[in-house]
Enzyme design. Sequence first.
Site, PDB file in Angstrom:
ATOM      1  N   SER A 184       0.838  -1.201   0.000  1.00  0.00           N
ATOM      2  CA  SER A 184       0.000   0.000   0.000  1.00  0.00           C
ATOM      3  C   SER A 184       0.877   1.257   0.000  1.00  0.00           C
ATOM      4  O   SER A 184       1.703   1.426  -0.883  1.00  0.00           O
ATOM      5  CB  SER A 184      -0.961  -0.031   1.189  1.00  0.00           C
ATOM      6  OG  SER A 184      -2.005   0.896   1.032  1.00  0.00           O
ATOM      7  N   ASP A 195      -5.849  -3.192  -2.859  1.00  0.00           N
ATOM      8  CA  ASP A 195      -4.779  -2.860  -1.917  1.00  0.00           C
ATOM      9  C   ASP A 195      -4.013  -4.091  -1.436  1.00  0.00           C
ATOM     10  O   ASP A 195      -4.599  -5.089  -1.024  1.00  0.00           O
ATOM     11  CB  ASP A 195      -5.415  -2.144  -0.720  1.00  0.00           C
ATOM     12  CG  ASP A 195      -4.411  -1.446   0.168  1.00  0.00           C
ATOM     13  OD1 ASP A 195      -3.522  -2.130   0.710  1.00  0.00           O
ATOM     14  OD2 ASP A 195      -4.512  -0.219   0.315  1.00  0.00           O
TER      15      ASP A 195
END
Length: 301
Positions: A38, A183
């Site tokens: 991320s 993500d």
Amino acid sequence: MRALVISGGGSKGAFAGGVAQYLMQENGCEYDILIGSSTGSLLIPHLALGEVNKIYNIYSNVNMRSIFDVSPFVVKNKNTPNETVSINHWNVIKQFVKGKRTFGESHKLLEYIKENFTISEFALLKSTACEVVVTVTNLSKNEVEYKSIKDFEYEEFCEWIWISCNYIPFMSLVTKNGYEYGDGGFSSLVPIREAIKRGATEVDVIVLETEVQTRPKKIGRNPFSLMIDLFQTLLTQVEKHDITIGKLAAKNKDAKLNLYYTPTQLTDNALIFNKDKMKDWWHKGYDYAKNKSELMSDNLQ
């Protein structure tokens, strides 16, 4: 071989930048492997190039408009002690009317990545022995995937960095190669084990959360904010699992782990990008790493 692992954490990535700056510029750490999940994926290419000042400028100037072309949030009373975050009902309704599956869209983030990580920088980084790896979640296959800079050309690697940061359903859901991705933190928030599998014998790990919960959480007062809080609870469990597995892998391979947590809870919503707060978190990260390093040195004497 030494590795740097940076966890997910949205805007809290500024804190990780400060920690990394101290480790690289003051401690003289040089990394053979850098793995991010991320927000960590945004940091590692520039850190691998030694461009600490550049990534500081990126994190200290980014704002909501840099990330979202459709923002699901409204920030009220900005830069005041009474700053609050609520749902942008109009944008969310428009997304539903259009048949979208997410509350917001984050294509501007991909543009921002390409603006700040150039083709020449990519070529230079790819030509080095340093391995830069980003973490993504293949939602169609329900599994984690790791994307190394060695395996892709510029456009595609930038897309993987972007995908790694897409915190759905608040950001874009991406279809690529027939699969749907989101993500990296959903499947591997702190990818310590991957660093050790790739040969790391010492790993500096920056975890963008406190080691223990310092105060009770304020649970959201509407379904939207409640969803954010629920996601954070689930990701906290992923984080603990990743760290436990990482410690076991380090023990089995006789690798050394150096863990850097945030000393305090920085924010209740890491999807809000306030550049003034992020500047402050960067400096806090630097000071924290400095203090921890000095404490470790004293204990060795």
